[in-house]
Design an enzyme around this catalytic site. Structure first.
Site, PDB file in Angstrom:
ATOM      1  N   LYS A 102       0.871  -1.184   0.000  1.00  0.00           N
ATOM      2  CA  LYS A 102       0.000   0.000   0.000  1.00  0.00           C
ATOM      3  C   LYS A 102       0.900   1.223   0.000  1.00  0.00           C
ATOM      4  CE  LYS A 102      -4.529   0.739   0.165  1.00  0.00           C
ATOM      5  NZ  LYS A 102      -5.509  -0.039  -0.592  1.00  0.00           N
ATOM      6  N   THR A 185     -14.996  -4.539  -7.926  1.00  0.00           N
ATOM      7  CA  THR A 185     -15.168  -4.647  -6.473  1.00  0.00           C
ATOM      8  C   THR A 185     -16.644  -4.757  -6.130  1.00  0.00           C
ATOM      9  OG1 THR A 185     -13.179  -3.302  -6.194  1.00  0.00           O
ATOM     10  CG2 THR A 185     -14.510  -3.683  -4.237  1.00  0.00           C
ATOM     11  N   ASN A 216     -17.511   4.432  -6.269  1.00  0.00           N
ATOM     12  CA  ASN A 216     -17.390   3.359  -7.261  1.00  0.00           C
ATOM     13  C   ASN A 216     -17.933   2.039  -6.736  1.00  0.00           C
ATOM     14  OD1 ASN A 216     -15.491   0.887  -8.118  1.00  0.00           O
ATOM     15  ND2 ASN A 216     -15.794   2.222  -9.870  1.00  0.00           N
TER      16      ASN A 216
END
Length: 411
Positions: A102, A185, A216
């Protein structure tokens, strides 16, 4: 409890269930590498501005490290460490050959012009290009970044290493991005919800959903769930919250949010207090926004029978205990929102092969992976007599531990 403390706690609980020795446990917990760089750029007015960029590479026992890059003014190193670690377990749960990473830059993208964002992205890439790579660490978009950011990283990286589309995922389609990635996702959330409900003799059709977050992930989940017959009764985003007990017209809401950049003012539902969204009456609650939103203060008031964690770390450990006693079933984030990284894997595979897939193949493969992962997760629940969260953590940690031992790193 912050995200890192909660993630470490869940890891250690899983480690105890698996009977890992202390040396192996320690090696799995410590990040492989933490990178911190200064990024100085000329602004449009000619002044110089400096920003701190970073990348936490957590584990590479099972393959190249994978994880998003976020642009946010309050980048928290602890949270980024937690999310890098969660990516390690998430990719293992999904059974894709990646580790976790990350990173990001401490900046406010809304206060930077497009040209300033491009310069910042390119300088950041120059500082880390020799630490990322197709077989090393593959970034993706996150909060405050998107396909354009990935295109700049790809271009800058390619200046040093030759044209390398597989170095990032979540790219524009014209630069090797995968069809179906934008919805991945949210589609994974829908597939995970289907798998969970099937276990309980239910289907999505007729269930009442509340979705916190209509970006999203939340908007795609709402669209796909409503197409399956689910009734979305309340939705919130940063502009406000709305409710319609008879079900919100999701296509109409999607049109409204495109025009007005938020759910506020939508005519087909009544406005409600955004703070009440998590405790609205429903069958299934889908937190798809920030971490830590379900806590000891509101857990007792949650009316949902199922919680689908579309966001990263939305439920803290105190809330987990309260909800467990109430009989609420939680589908954990490291499984529920793994559709995005799974289709990122498909994008990477397509780039390496130089052969792109049709969207139907992407979606079919995603369903296969999500269905298989849920079955594997349930097996771990039976083996260790634990809930779904610990089932997911034991599944992920066990796979990483086995890879670590097989590679001779476990001593």
């Amino acid at each position: 409890m912050n995200a890192l403390a909660a993630t470490n706690r869940n890891f250690k609980l899983a480690s105890r269930l698996l009977g890992l020795d202390s040396k192996l446990e320690k090696s799995l917990l410590i990040p492989f590498r933490e990178i911190k760089v200064e990024c100085t750029i000329p602004k449009d007015d000619g002044t110089l501005a400096s920003f701190v960029g970073f990348r936490v590479q957590h584990d590479n026992a099972r393959g190249p490290m994978k994880g998003g890059i976020r642009y946010h003014p309050e980048v928290d190193p602890d949270e980024v460490n937690a999310l890098a670690q969660l990516m390690t377990w998430k990719t293992a749960v999904a059974k894709i050959p990646y580790g976790g990473a990350k990173g990001g830059i401490g900046c406010d993208p809304s206060k930077l012009s497009i040209s300033e964002l491009e310069r910042l992205t390119r300088v950041f890439t120059q500082k880390i290009h020799d630490l990322i790579g197709i077989q090393t660490d593959v970034p993706a978009p996150d909060m405050g970044t998107g396909p354009q950011t990935m295109a700049w990283i790809l271009d800058e990286y390619s200046k040093f290493h030759g044209y390398s589309p597989a170095v990032v995922t979540g790219k524009p389609i014209d630069l090797g991005g995968s069809l179906g990635r934008d919805a991945a996702t949210g589609r994974g959330v829908m597939f995970g919800t289907e798998a969970l409900l099937n276990e309980h003799g239910k289907t999505i059709s007729g269930q009442r959903f509340v979705i916190q977050g209509f970006g999203n992930v939340g908007s795609w989940a709402a669209k796909l769930i409503s197409e399956k017959g689910g009734k979305i009764v309340a939705v919130s985003d940063i502009t406000g919250a709305i409710k319609n007990k008879d079900g919100i017209d999701i296509p109409a809401l999607l049109n409204h949010t495109k025009q007005h950049r938020g759910v506020k003012g939508f005519g087909g539902a009544d406005p409600i207090d955004p703070d009440s969204i998590l405790v609205e009456d429903c069958d299934i609650l889908v937190p798809a926004a920030l971490g830590g939103v379900i806590n000891r203060e509101n857990a007792n008031d949650i009316k949902a029978k199922f919680i689908i964690e579309a966001a990263n770390h939305p439920t803290d450990p105190d809330a987990d205990e309260i909800l467990s006693k109430k009989g609420v079933v939680i589908l954990p984030d490291i499984y529920a929102n793994s559709g995005g990284v799974t289709v990122s894997y498909f994008e990477w595979v397509q780039n390496i092969q130089g052969f792109m897939w049709e969207e139907e193949k992407v979606n079919d493969e995603l369903k296969t992976y999500m269905t298989r992962s849920f079955k594997d997760l349930k097996e771990m629940c039976k083996t260790h007599s634990c809930d779904l969260r610990m089932g997911a953590f034991t599944l992920g940690v066990n796979r990483v531990a086995q890879a670590t031992i097989l590679r001779g790193w476990g001593a």
